[in-house]
Structures are given as structure tokens and as C-alpha cells.
Design a protein around this motif. Structure first.
Motif, PDB file in Angstrom:
ATOM      1  N   MET A   1      35.243 -24.694  19.787  1.00 40.70           N
ATOM      2  CA  MET A   1      34.667 -24.130  18.579  1.00 40.70           C
ATOM      3  C   MET A   1      35.483 -24.546  17.351  1.00 40.70           C
ATOM      4  O   MET A   1      34.916 -24.765  16.292  1.00 40.70           O
ATOM      5  CB  MET A   1      34.616 -22.600  18.721  1.00 40.70           C
ATOM      6  CG  MET A   1      33.846 -21.927  17.647  1.00 40.70           C
ATOM      7  SD  MET A   1      32.131 -22.399  17.693  1.00 40.70           S
ATOM      8  CE  MET A   1      31.360 -21.009  17.017  1.00 40.70           C
ATOM      9  N   ASP A   2      36.810 -24.651  17.536  1.00 36.16           N
ATOM     10  CA  ASP A   2      37.644 -25.063  16.409  1.00 36.16           C
ATOM     11  C   ASP A   2      37.284 -26.469  15.946  1.00 36.16           C
ATOM     12  O   ASP A   2      37.274 -26.753  14.742  1.00 36.16           O
ATOM     13  CB  ASP A   2      39.133 -25.005  16.786  1.00 36.16           C
ATOM     14  CG  ASP A   2      39.662 -23.582  16.878  1.00 36.16           C
ATOM     15  OD1 ASP A   2      39.085 -22.714  16.188  1.00 36.16           O
ATOM     16  OD2 ASP A   2      40.638 -23.343  17.620  1.00 36.16           O
ATOM     17  N   GLY A   3      36.988 -27.339  16.894  1.00 35.05           N
ATOM     18  CA  GLY A   3      36.585 -28.702  16.551  1.00 35.05           C
ATOM     19  C   GLY A   3      35.305 -28.728  15.741  1.00 35.05           C
ATOM     20  O   GLY A   3      35.177 -29.487  14.773  1.00 35.05           O
ATOM     21  N   LYS A   4      34.367 -27.885  16.145  1.00 33.32           N
ATOM     22  CA  LYS A   4      33.098 -27.794  15.408  1.00 33.32           C
ATOM     23  C   LYS A   4      33.341 -27.291  13.989  1.00 33.32           C
ATOM     24  O   LYS A   4      32.767 -27.807  13.026  1.00 33.32           O
ATOM     25  CB  LYS A   4      32.127 -26.859  16.113  1.00 33.32           C
ATOM     26  CG  LYS A   4      31.516 -27.409  17.368  1.00 33.32           C
ATOM     27  CD  LYS A   4      30.538 -26.400  17.949  1.00 33.32           C
ATOM     28  CE  LYS A   4      29.892 -26.871  19.219  1.00 33.32           C
ATOM     29  NZ  LYS A   4      28.950 -25.881  19.757  1.00 33.32           N
ATOM     30  N   LEU A   5      34.194 -26.275  13.875  1.00 28.70           N
ATOM     31  CA  LEU A   5      34.481 -25.714  12.553  1.00 28.70           C
ATOM     32  C   LEU A   5      35.139 -26.751  11.650  1.00 28.70           C
ATOM     33  O   LEU A   5      34.797 -26.868  10.464  1.00 28.70           O
ATOM     34  CB  LEU A   5      35.371 -24.475  12.675  1.00 28.70           C
ATOM     35  CG  LEU A   5      34.699 -23.224  13.218  1.00 28.70           C
ATOM     36  CD1 LEU A   5      35.718 -22.123  13.459  1.00 28.70           C
ATOM     37  CD2 LEU A   5      33.635 -22.742  12.257  1.00 28.70           C
ATOM     38  N   LYS A   6      36.088 -27.505  12.205  1.00 25.15           N
ATOM     39  CA  LYS A   6      36.744 -28.541  11.412  1.00 25.15           C
ATOM     40  C   LYS A   6      35.748 -29.616  10.993  1.00 25.15           C
ATOM     41  O   LYS A   6      35.761 -30.071   9.844  1.00 25.15           O
ATOM     42  CB  LYS A   6      37.880 -29.189  12.209  1.00 25.15           C
ATOM     43  CG  LYS A   6      39.121 -28.346  12.286  1.00 25.15           C
ATOM     44  CD  LYS A   6      40.222 -29.070  13.040  1.00 25.15           C
ATOM     45  CE  LYS A   6      41.454 -28.195  13.181  1.00 25.15           C
ATOM     46  NZ  LYS A   6      42.521 -28.879  13.925  1.00 25.15           N
ATOM     47  N   ALA A   7      34.887 -30.016  11.915  1.00 21.97           N
ATOM     48  CA  ALA A   7      33.898 -31.060  11.619  1.00 21.97           C
ATOM     49  C   ALA A   7      32.941 -30.601  10.519  1.00 21.97           C
ATOM     50  O   ALA A   7      32.661 -31.348   9.576  1.00 21.97           O
ATOM     51  CB  ALA A   7      33.131 -31.428  12.881  1.00 21.97           C
ATOM     52  N   VAL A   8      32.446 -29.389  10.635  1.00 23.32           N
ATOM     53  CA  VAL A   8      31.518 -28.877   9.619  1.00 23.32           C
ATOM     54  C   VAL A   8      32.242 -28.694   8.287  1.00 23.32           C
ATOM     55  O   VAL A   8      31.686 -28.974   7.225  1.00 23.32           O
ATOM     56  CB  VAL A   8      30.872 -27.548  10.086  1.00 23.32           C
ATOM     57  CG1 VAL A   8      30.097 -26.893   8.965  1.00 23.32           C
ATOM     58  CG2 VAL A   8      29.945 -27.813  11.255  1.00 23.32           C
ATOM     59  N   GLY A   9      33.501 -28.261   8.345  1.00 23.87           N
ATOM     60  CA  GLY A   9      34.279 -28.110   7.115  1.00 23.87           C
ATOM     61  C   GLY A   9      34.461 -29.444   6.404  1.00 23.87           C
ATOM     62  O   GLY A   9      34.302 -29.535   5.182  1.00 23.87           O
TER      63      GLY A   9
END
Length: 146
Positions: A1-9
Motif C-alpha cells: 500500500m505504501d508503494g501505491k501511495l508513493k506512486a499516486v503522490g
């Protein structure tokens, strides 16, 4: 989930930069449009002044009339050209505004997704912590029961 958050950020930051760049281009176009409007009004005033100055002359000969006519035609061409250029600029500004609105909507959508995912992540984290606490309490209770 952290990877997704970083990517979307990061995607959100890229879209914000693009949106800001388009906003700057739109500001430049608006300045050019204002400049063209000022030029158009100056040309209109010059044409009106040229026509009035010919009427104020005491004698008009054929050479003066021909010069006045050629000046009037030249100013009319320039006015038409400026009007067409202004119309093109207005169309470009409208197009850029639509693109800017689309980019802004995309950034807003990414912000909403990012916020929703962060809430989901914090909820899952809280739920996991609650399970761990329940497991600790249950294991202590089992030890006391034995």
C-alpha cells in the motif's frame, strides 16, 4: 500500500506541475490578448484620426486624396488582421482554459484517491493494532486461566 501511495503522490505532483505550467501559459496568452486589444484600439483611433485630419485640411488635391485613401486601406487591412489575430487568441485562451480545467479535475481526483487510500491504510493499521492488542489480552487471559 505504501508503494501505491508513493506512486499516486508522485503522479499528483507531476500533474500539479503540468497544471501550473499550463496556467502560466494561459497567463502569457491573456497578456498577449490584452496587448492585441490595446493595439486594436490604437489602430482604430489612428484610423479615425487620419480621416478627421483630412477633413480639417483647407484644400484637398488628388495626390492628398490618393494618399489618404491608401493610408485608409492600409489601416483597414491592419485592423482586419488584428481582429483576426485577436479572435485566434481568444480561441486559444478558451482552449487552454478547458485543458487547465481538465488538469485541475485530474489533480483533484488524484488528491481524492490519495486521501481515500491514506484513510484506508490508517484504518487497516488501526484494525491490525486492535487485533494485536486483543491477541495479547487473550494470551494473558489464557495464561491466568491455566
Amino acid at each position: 500500500m505504501d508503494g501505491k501511495l508513493k506512486a499516486v503522490g508522485k503522479l499528483q505532483q507531476l500533474e500539479e506541475k503540468r497544471r501550473d505550467r499550463i496556467g502560466q501559459q494561459l497567463d502569457v496568452m491573456r497578456q498577449r490578448h490584452a496587448y492585441l486589444s490595446a493595439q486594436l484600439s490604437q489602430l482604430s483611433a489612428l484610423k479615425a484620426h487620419a480621416g478627421q485630419s483630412a477633413l480639417l485640411r483647407p484644400s484637398l488635391n488628388s495626390a492628398t486624396l490618393m494618399n489618404l485613401n491608401s493610408v485608409d486601406q492600409m489601416l483597414q487591412k491592419m485592423l482586419r488582421h488584428q481582429e483576426q489575430e485577436q479572435a485566434v487568441m481568444q480561441a486559444e485562451c478558451a482552449s487552454m482554459q478547458k485543458v487547465l480545467a481538465g488538469k485541475h479535475a485530474r489533480v483533484q481526483g488524484l488528491e481524492n484517491v490519495l486521501e481515500r487510500w491514506r484513510k484506508k491504510q490508517s484504518y487497516e493499521k488501526a484494525k491490525k493494532e486492535q487485533r494485536l492488542i486483543e491477541d495479547i489480552i487473550n494470551s494473558r487471559f489464557k495464561r491466568k486461566a491455566i
